[in-house]
Motif scaffolding. Structure first.
Motif, PDB file in Angstrom:
ATOM      1  N   UNK A 147       0.864  -1.205   0.053  1.00  0.00           N
ATOM      2  CA  UNK A 147      -0.062  -0.113   0.042  1.00  0.00           C
ATOM      3  C   UNK A 147       0.694   1.178  -0.021  1.00  0.00           C
ATOM      4  N   UNK A 148       0.462   2.235  -0.889  1.00  0.00           N
ATOM      5  CA  UNK A 148       1.096   3.521  -0.970  1.00  0.00           C
ATOM      6  C   UNK A 148       0.591   4.261   0.297  1.00  0.00           C
ATOM      7  N   UNK A 149      -1.189   4.264  -0.009  1.00  0.00           N
ATOM      8  CA  UNK A 149      -1.707   5.042   0.677  1.00  0.00           C
ATOM      9  C   UNK A 149      -3.312   3.969   1.115  1.00  0.00           C
ATOM     10  N   UNK A 150      -3.815   4.276   2.206  1.00  0.00           N
ATOM     11  CA  UNK A 150      -5.013   3.567   2.350  1.00  0.00           C
ATOM     12  C   UNK A 150      -5.931   4.400   3.259  1.00  0.00           C
ATOM     13  N   UNK A 151      -7.005   4.450   2.852  1.00  0.00           N
ATOM     14  CA  UNK A 151      -8.158   5.168   3.650  1.00  0.00           C
ATOM     15  C   UNK A 151      -9.551   4.433   3.647  1.00  0.00           C
ATOM     16  N   UNK A 152     -10.438   4.956   4.574  1.00  0.00           N
ATOM     17  CA  UNK A 152     -11.700   4.519   4.925  1.00  0.00           C
ATOM     18  C   UNK A 152     -12.855   5.278   3.720  1.00  0.00           C
ATOM     19  N   UNK A 153     -13.795   4.406   3.496  1.00  0.00           N
ATOM     20  CA  UNK A 153     -14.878   5.547   2.808  1.00  0.00           C
ATOM     21  C   UNK A 153     -16.232   4.973   3.291  1.00  0.00           C
ATOM     22  N   UNK A 154     -17.329   5.599   3.281  1.00  0.00           N
ATOM     23  CA  UNK A 154     -18.466   5.414   3.980  1.00  0.00           C
ATOM     24  C   UNK A 154     -19.738   5.620   2.984  1.00  0.00           C
ATOM     25  N   UNK A 155     -20.754   4.957   3.452  1.00  0.00           N
ATOM     26  CA  UNK A 155     -21.944   4.979   2.777  1.00  0.00           C
ATOM     27  C   UNK A 155     -22.885   6.226   3.576  1.00  0.00           C
ATOM     28  N   UNK A 156     -22.626   7.562   3.104  1.00  0.00           N
ATOM     29  CA  UNK A 156     -23.218   8.610   3.754  1.00  0.00           C
ATOM     30  C   UNK A 156     -23.863   9.334   2.588  1.00  0.00           C
ATOM     31  N   UNK A 157     -25.077   9.763   2.697  1.00  0.00           N
ATOM     32  CA  UNK A 157     -25.816  10.535   1.900  1.00  0.00           C
ATOM     33  C   UNK A 157     -26.470  11.779   2.651  1.00  0.00           C
ATOM     34  N   UNK A 158     -26.302  12.828   2.357  1.00  0.00           N
ATOM     35  CA  UNK A 158     -26.558  14.016   3.201  1.00  0.00           C
ATOM     36  C   UNK A 158     -26.418  15.297   2.671  1.00  0.00           C
ATOM     37  N   UNK A 159     -27.427  16.143   2.900  1.00  0.00           N
ATOM     38  CA  UNK A 159     -27.538  17.435   2.534  1.00  0.00           C
ATOM     39  C   UNK A 159     -27.704  18.634   3.271  1.00  0.00           C
ATOM     40  N   UNK A 160     -26.843  19.797   3.260  1.00  0.00           N
ATOM     41  CA  UNK A 160     -27.139  20.882   4.110  1.00  0.00           C
ATOM     42  C   UNK A 160     -28.685  21.547   3.798  1.00  0.00           C
ATOM     43  N   UNK A 161     -29.502  21.826   4.824  1.00  0.00           N
ATOM     44  CA  UNK A 161     -30.768  22.354   4.377  1.00  0.00           C
ATOM     45  C   UNK A 161     -30.784  23.800   3.838  1.00  0.00           C
ATOM     46  N   UNK A 162     -29.460  24.399   3.952  1.00  0.00           N
ATOM     47  CA  UNK A 162     -29.659  25.639   3.350  1.00  0.00           C
ATOM     48  C   UNK A 162     -28.255  25.818   2.714  1.00  0.00           C
ATOM     49  N   UNK A 163     -27.765  26.533   1.749  1.00  0.00           N
ATOM     50  CA  UNK A 163     -26.436  26.654   1.131  1.00  0.00           C
ATOM     51  C   UNK A 163     -25.840  28.038   1.622  1.00  0.00           C
ATOM     52  N   UNK A 164     -26.851  28.776   1.962  1.00  0.00           N
ATOM     53  CA  UNK A 164     -26.426  30.344   2.594  1.00  0.00           C
ATOM     54  C   UNK A 164     -26.800  30.522   3.923  1.00  0.00           C
ATOM     55  N   UNK A 165     -26.300  31.151   4.687  1.00  0.00           N
ATOM     56  CA  UNK A 165     -26.652  31.761   5.838  1.00  0.00           C
ATOM     57  C   UNK A 165     -26.011  32.997   6.243  1.00  0.00           C
ATOM     58  N   UNK A 166     -26.880  34.160   5.880  1.00  0.00           N
ATOM     59  CA  UNK A 166     -25.951  35.480   6.023  1.00  0.00           C
ATOM     60  C   UNK A 166     -25.219  35.474   4.732  1.00  0.00           C
ATOM     61  N   UNK A 167     -23.892  35.858   5.430  1.00  0.00           N
ATOM     62  CA  UNK A 167     -22.752  35.765   4.482  1.00  0.00           C
ATOM     63  C   UNK A 167     -21.993  34.707   4.667  1.00  0.00           C
ATOM     64  N   UNK A 168     -22.419  33.568   4.915  1.00  0.00           N
ATOM     65  CA  UNK A 168     -21.777  32.498   4.818  1.00  0.00           C
ATOM     66  C   UNK A 168     -22.391  31.490   3.991  1.00  0.00           C
ATOM     67  N   UNK A 169     -21.561  30.711   2.805  1.00  0.00           N
ATOM     68  CA  UNK A 169     -22.175  29.728   1.772  1.00  0.00           C
ATOM     69  C   UNK A 169     -21.255  28.445   2.105  1.00  0.00           C
ATOM     70  N   UNK A 170     -21.982  27.504   1.511  1.00  0.00           N
ATOM     71  CA  UNK A 170     -21.755  26.298   1.656  1.00  0.00           C
ATOM     72  C   UNK A 170     -21.417  26.001   0.002  1.00  0.00           C
ATOM     73  N   UNK A 171     -20.256  24.671  -0.356  1.00  0.00           N
ATOM     74  CA  UNK A 171     -20.099  24.129  -1.624  1.00  0.00           C
ATOM     75  C   UNK A 171     -19.670  22.882  -1.395  1.00  0.00           C
ATOM     76  N   UNK A 172     -19.821  22.095  -2.382  1.00  0.00           N
ATOM     77  CA  UNK A 172     -18.844  20.697  -2.068  1.00  0.00           C
ATOM     78  C   UNK A 172     -19.632  20.000  -1.353  1.00  0.00           C
ATOM     79  N   UNK A 173     -18.703  19.072  -0.769  1.00  0.00           N
ATOM     80  CA  UNK A 173     -19.191  17.811   0.289  1.00  0.00           C
ATOM     81  C   UNK A 173     -19.698  18.666   1.604  1.00  0.00           C
ATOM     82  N   UNK A 174     -19.215  20.103   2.002  1.00  0.00           N
ATOM     83  CA  UNK A 174     -19.892  20.481   2.753  1.00  0.00           C
ATOM     84  C   UNK A 174     -21.301  20.896   2.914  1.00  0.00           C
ATOM     85  N   UNK A 175     -21.952  20.868   1.368  1.00  0.00           N
ATOM     86  CA  UNK A 175     -23.262  21.116   1.135  1.00  0.00           C
ATOM     87  C   UNK A 175     -23.912  19.913   1.008  1.00  0.00           C
TER      88      UNK A 175
END
Length: 508
Positions: free
Chosen positions: A255-283
Motif C-alpha cells: 500500500x502506498x496509502x489507504x483510507x476508509x470510505x463510507x455510505x453517507x448521503x446527506x445534504x445541508x438544508x440551506x446553502x447560504x446563511x447570511x454571509x456564509x455559503x456552503x459548497x461541495x461536500x460541505x453542502x
C-alpha cells in the motif's frame, strides 16, 4: 488584504472557487487545515460534466495533460456510451484528484489567491459588514482572526463552517465497511488479471491502473459496521476484506496509502446563511459513484464565484446571491438521490440480482443509455428560466455545447470564450439580427461574433460566466431580440453603467 472572500478548504472545490474570484479581481484567501497538499487521490476520474466545467477555464489544458480519455460512463456498475447522445460531449478523463488539486492550486496562486495551509477554523462571527473567522495555526497552536466580506465553507463532509454557521445537515449514514487506496505491484502481478469493476455478493470491488505498476483498489461491504474512524486501516485489513468479498486470497501488493470510505448521503438544508455559503461536500455528500460528487462540487464553485464577485464589486445585489441556493440546492438533492439509486441497484446482490439482469437489458436501449449518461454525468442539469410565464428558448438554463466557432480573429470554441469568467454574447446571426446597444454591460459581457454554428440552435446566445444559457433567440417570429435579452442582462449582470455621450466625453 481589504475585505476578501474567505474560503475554507483547499480541495478542488475551494481552489476552483478561488480561481473564479481572482479571475474577476476579487481578493481571496484560502484557509486549509492540512499543512501539506494531499498526495492520495480519492477520485481517479473526471466525468464528462466535470471536464466540460473545467474546459471553460484555462486550467483544463494542464489537467488534461496529466491524464487520458476513457470513452465510457458508468451507472451502478453498468457501462454506458456517451457517444450515443444526440449532442457531442467530452469524454471521461482518467486523472488522479491530487493532480487536479495541484493544477488548481498552481492556477489560483498564479492568479493572485493566497493559500494558507496549516490553518484550522475554530470560530465564526457574522457582522453587518461581513464575517470574522478565528483561526488556529496547527503547528504552533496560536490563534488569529481573518476578516472578510463573505465566507464559503468548502471544508468537506464534516464541515466546521457548516457547524459554526448552525446549518442543519440531514440524511443517512448506513453500515458500510469500505477501503480505498493505491497498491504497488510487480509487473505481471496476478492482480492484473482482475482489473475492472466487480459486483460481489457483499458489495462493489474494483481494481484499476493509475500508474506504472500501481493499482487503485476500492472495495466495500454493505451492511457491515466499519472499525472506528480513529482506527487507521491496514494492509492486513484490506487483504482480509478483499478475500472475504471475492473468495480469492490477496497476497501481493504494497500500500502506498489507504483510507476508509463510507455510505453517507446527506445534504445541508440551506446553502447560504447570511454571509456564509456552503459548497461541495460541505453542502452535500453522497456515496462516491460515477464522479458525481466532484462534478456537483465544482458546479457549485463555478455557479457561486461570479455571483460573489458581482456582490463584492457592487454590480449585483442579494437576489443574485440567493439564486445560488435556488439553483444548486435542488441539483444537489437530485445528485444525492441518484447516488442512493445506484447503491440500491448494487445491494444486496442475492435479492437485487433479477432487477440487475432486467436493468442490464434496459441500459442497452438508446433512450435509457442517453438518460443515464446525462443523469450520472450532470449533463442534463437545467436551471429554470427567470420568468416562467414568458416562453423561453429550449437552450435556456442549459450548458451550451462546446462547438467550434469561426471568428474574424481565428478559430475558437464556446469554452474558450468563457476562459476570462465573464459573460459572453454569441452573435451567430451573420448580420440578420439587430442587437441592442450593450455598451452599458461591456465591463461584464463581451460580444463574440462568429459564423453560424450548426450545433447551436439559436442565432444569438447570452452565456453566464458558468457557461449556462441566460437567454437565446430571437424566438420564432421575432425579427430582433425583445426586452427579454435586456431583462436577462439586468438579472444576471446588474444594471448597465451609464455610457458618456460623445459630446460629454469631448467636453472633459
Amino acid at each position: 488584504m481589504n475585505n476578501p472572500v474567505v474560503i475554507a478548504g483547499a480541495g478542488p472545490v475551494g481552489l476552483l472557487l478561488a480561481c473564479e474570484l481572482r479571475l474577476l479581481g476579487v481578493e481571496t484567501v484560502v484557509l486549509e487545515r492540512l499543512a501539506h497538499p494531499r498526495e492520495e487521490s480519492l477520485g481517479s476520474a473526471l466525468n464528462a460534466g466535470t471536464v466540460e466545467i473545467l474546459d471553460q477555464r484555462e486550467v483544463m489544458a494542464a489537467i488534461r495533460a496529466d491524464g487520458f480519455e476513457w470513452p465510457l460512463a458508468m451507472f451502478a456498475g453498468y457501462p454506458l456510451d456517451p457517444a450515443a447522445l444526440p449532442e457531442r460531449h467530452s469524454s471521461t478523463l482518467i486523472v488522479g484528484q491530487s493532480n487536479v488539486e495541484r493544477r488548481l492550486a498552481q492556477y489560483a496562486l498564479k492568479l493572485g489567491a493566497e493559500i494558507r495551509r496549516g490553518q484550522e477554523i475554530t470560530g465564526l462571527l457574522q457582522r453587518a459588514t461581513g464575517v470574522e473567522v478565528t483561526v488556529r495555526e496547527t503547528a504552533t497552536g496560536r490563534s488569529s482572526t481573518v476578516a472578510g466580506r463573505y465566507l464559503v465553507g468548502c471544508d468537506g463532509s464534516d464541515s466546521t463552517v457548516r457547524t459554526l454557521a448552525g446549518i442543519a445537515f440531514t440524511g443517512e449514514e448506513l453500515p458500510f465497511h469500505g477501503l480505498i487506496g493505491d497498491l504497488e505491484v510487480e509487473p505481471g502481478d496476478e492482480l492484473m488479471q482482475h482489473l475492472g469493476p466487480e459486483q460481489t455478493p457483499f458489495g462493489p470491488y474494483m481494481l484499476s491502473p493509475v500508474g506504472e505498476n500501481v493499482l487503485r483498489i476500492a472495495l466495500g461491504e454493505f451492511g457491515a459496521e466499519p472499525p472506528s474512524r480513529e482506527q487507521e486501516p491496514t494492509l492486513a485489513e484490506l487483504r482480509a476484506l478483499a478475500e472475504r468479498m471475492t473468495g480469492r486470497p490477496m497476497t501481493t501488493g504494497r500500500t502506498r496509502w489507504l483510507l476508509r470510505w463510507y455510505n453517507v448521503n446527506k445534504q445541508a438544508e440551506q446553502y447560504r446563511k447570511g454571509d456564509v455559503f456552503l459548497a461541495g461536500d460541505a453542502a452535500h455528500v453522497q456515496f462516491p459513484l460515477s464522479g458525481m460528487a466532484l462534478y456537483s462540487g465544482l458546479e457549485d464553485a463555478i455557479n457561486l464565484g461570479w455571483k460573489l464577485a458581482a456582490a463584492v464589486t457592487g454590480q449585483a445585489g442579494q437576489a443574485l446571491l440567493d439564486s445560488y441556493h435556488a439553483e444548486r440546492h435542488p441539483v444537489g438533492a437530485r445528485s444525492v438521490l441518484t447516488s442512493r439509486a445506484q447503491v440500491a441497484l448494487t445491494h444486496p446482490v442475492d435479492r437485487i440480482g433479477p432487477l440487475r439482469e432486467l436493468f442490464g437489458e434496459l441500459v442497452k436501449l438508446p433512450e435509457v443509455n442517453s438518460y443515464l449518461v446525462e443523469l450520472s454525468c450532470g449533463l442534463g442539469v437545467t436551471y429554470p428560466g427567470n420568468s416562467p410565464e414568458v416562453p423561453g428558448h429550449p437552450l435556456l438554463g442549459r450548458r451550451l455545447v462546446n462547438a467550434e466557432l469561426v471568428t474574424e480573429q481565428g478559430p475558437t470554441t464556446v469554452a474558450r470564450t468563457l476562459h476570462p469568467a465573464r459573460g459572453v454574447l454569441l452573435d451567430l446571426s451573420d448580420g440578420t439580427v439587430a442587437l441592442p446597444d450593450l455598451a452599458g454591460w461591456q465591463d461584464r459581457v463581451r460580444v463574440v461574433t462568429a459564423e453560424p454554428a450548426a450545433e447551436i440552435a439559436a442565432p444569438v446566445v447570452l452565456l453566464r460566466p458558468d457557461g449556462r444559457v441566460a437567454w437565446a433567440g430571437p424566438l420564432e417570429g421575432a425579427k430582433e431580440p425583445d426586452a427579454g435579452l435586456r431583462a436577462a442582462l439586468s438579472t444576471w449582470f446588474g444594471a448597465p453603467l451609464p455610457v458618456p455621450t460623445t459630446a460629454a466625453a469631448g467636453a472633459k
